[in-house]
Motif scaffolding. Sequence first.
Motif, mmCIF file in Angstrom:
data_model
loop_
_atom_site.group_PDB
_atom_site.id
_atom_site.type_symbol
_atom_site.label_atom_id
_atom_site.label_comp_id
_atom_site.label_asym_id
_atom_site.label_seq_id
_atom_site.Cartn_x
_atom_site.Cartn_y
_atom_site.Cartn_z
ATOM 1 N N ILE B 169 0.843 -1.203 0.000
ATOM 2 C CA ILE B 169 0.000 0.000 0.000
ATOM 3 C C ILE B 169 0.881 1.256 0.000
ATOM 4 N N ILE B 170 1.948 1.232 0.803
ATOM 5 C CA ILE B 170 2.833 2.398 0.858
ATOM 6 C C ILE B 170 3.489 2.626 -0.504
ATOM 7 N N LEU B 171 3.958 1.549 -1.114
ATOM 8 C CA LEU B 171 4.571 1.659 -2.442
ATOM 9 C C LEU B 171 3.585 2.264 -3.437
ATOM 10 N N THR B 172 2.321 1.835 -3.358
ATOM 11 C CA THR B 172 1.305 2.353 -4.271
ATOM 12 C C THR B 172 1.072 3.848 -4.036
ATOM 13 N N LEU B 173 0.976 4.220 -2.768
ATOM 14 C CA LEU B 173 0.673 5.616 -2.433
ATOM 15 C C LEU B 173 1.789 6.561 -2.874
ATOM 16 N N TRP B 174 2.997 6.041 -2.920
ATOM 17 C CA TRP B 174 4.137 6.870 -3.336
ATOM 18 C C TRP B 174 3.888 7.448 -4.729
ATOM 19 N N GLY B 175 3.109 6.755 -5.545
ATOM 20 C CA GLY B 175 2.887 7.185 -6.928
ATOM 21 C C GLY B 175 1.655 8.046 -7.116
ATOM 22 N N LEU B 176 1.176 8.704 -6.060
ATOM 23 C CA LEU B 176 -0.081 9.435 -6.231
ATOM 24 C C LEU B 176 0.083 10.782 -6.937
ATOM 25 N N GLY B 177 1.297 11.108 -7.348
ATOM 26 C CA GLY B 177 1.538 12.385 -8.022
ATOM 27 C C GLY B 177 0.787 12.541 -9.335
ATOM 28 N N GLY B 178 0.565 11.424 -10.026
ATOM 29 C CA GLY B 178 -0.177 11.500 -11.288
ATOM 30 C C GLY B 178 -1.584 12.040 -11.053
ATOM 31 N N GLY B 179 -2.242 11.508 -10.024
ATOM 32 C CA GLY B 179 -3.572 11.980 -9.661
ATOM 33 C C GLY B 179 -3.549 13.432 -9.220
#
Lengths: 297, 314
Positions: B169-179
């Motif tokens: 989940i943490i790894l996924t959240l790291w990529g929230l910049g696109g949103g």
Amino acid sequence: MTIVRDPARPAIKPASPAPARRPRRTADAVGTYLLLMALAVLFAGPFAWLVLAALKTKTEWVAIPAKILPENPQWGNFTQALTEINFAAYLGNSLFLSFLYAVLVTFSSAAVGFGFARLRGRGKRPLFMVLLSTMMLPQILTLIPTYVLFARIGLVNTYWPWVLWGLAASPYLVFLFRQFFAAIPAELEDAAIIDGCGYGRIFLQIFLPLSRPVLVTSFLLSFTWIWGDYIAPALFLDPDHTTLSVAISAFYRDPHGNPDTMLQAAAATLYVVPVLVIFLFAQRYFIRGVLSSGVKG
Amino acid sequence: MEAERAGRGRRRWSRYPSRTFYLFVSPWVLGFALLTALPLGYALLVSFTNFNGRNSRWRWVGLRNYTELVRDADVIASLVRTLAYTAITVPLMVAGGLGLAVLLNRRLKAVGLFRTIFFLPSVVPVVAMAIMWKLIFNRDAGILNAILEKVSVGPTAWLVDPNAFYALIILTLWGLGGGMVIMLAALQGVPAELEEAAVVDGASRWHVFRHVTVPMISPVIFFQVVTGIIASFQIVIQPLLLAESNQVGSVALVPQSTHLYMVQVYEEFFNNNRYGYGSAMLWVFFVVILAITLVVLRSSRLWVHYQVDSEGER
């Protein structure tokens, strides 16, 4: 008042805020900056930790308590990462596949986008609806059956799948081009038609040169898709013909078969830096790409 | 559609028959038929058989794969995990992206720098992302445990059960910049007059955000939720790569807690050679995605309406 104007929206700001509100605004700004900086550390931290790990010796890496900085930066890890596996060959494969796909898919998507934006034909609306819905289709859904099919007709462990995917256009890029082409005034096209120009030449000689920013966006995006892709090369290519992404994730092993962490970190740094550099220099193109994925519909 | 509408009834259309249109869109139409529809159809066919990937003597088994999978405890468990993963990540991703966008939508110095830093992770290739986070989550040498030790938390094994789920989940959240970038664009599309009018009427900043800004960008938020759900349903590479010392294409070492639906599919295909069963799982997944997509297309009218409105005001 010293309010910085947003150049994108020169909105009229008649009543300037009362001076009494200023101290609160300053305190606000300080708080926001502190929050932003804390977040920036969280977002940039993994990059820093990767580079630091790539510069450590094995003993430093497993030292307890953990050391943040390496005593002597081990630049040798990078040269060793290049020679430990056939880095140049995998790099060549990655570059070749990314370039091949990016060129093909950019051209085919531009043509399809032009068709949807400027031409008319029976069934155009439903076709466009299908195109939009395929943007929602997870790639993995078709990738596994495609692999099974391609394995039966002998296309596995060749680069043909990438050629076919490139020629088939990407719905996402088609949409990007369509939006751009649809906004070009019809007069341009009319004048060309009056001069006896066919749609093939209108596309190649008028619309394509006009769409340079979209061409760049499309090329950069599709290039980084293949550069960063893991699952397709892992499924379709054997270890000798695979790309850097697969090689880095699996081929750095010590004699016991355990991952060679330092070399892997060095290789991962070399692998990710080109993407970051391209991104930093062409940020607006990437943002254009992201935006069109978010505001379609 | 604007161009189409504007061009309707003009003579230049009639001079160029549909043939030209079909010629231009043929790459995608052929590609869709051969590389999307055909594999999906093939998977549907295979899902009614016991095909094992090698043996060419398939046997028709009817709906047996489907009836088996609704009773398969592993499949159900992987589906529940996927739902939990989705239920946690999607709200966090959307709220986080919106939160960052709000922070960065203010007139601050160096706002562009922060925007770049937050957006950067979303362009990092998945393999590099996994390597980076494995270095952070490493039990003995990772920086996360080093920091936690300072506050007297003993070494935690992040990449095994049950913590691997949170690591993912943490790894996924790291990529929230696109949103974040999408939300930022949406925020900038909100007419300033609306917010100013609310302020003049005495609304607090929170009220303006809650009752003016959020409704104005709700189509974008909704769209983010839907694409987020689809994206998190298909997660397969991240669990594979986060697993300790994985080999290419091996799912044997993926911890139970990150054994999501697509990982299960991957295992049925490439570890158990149950192509028929795996194809049935893919089709169940496809139908779910199709249902979600239909909802989006129905709601697109809402979005188009919004766009026309804001353009009229500009």
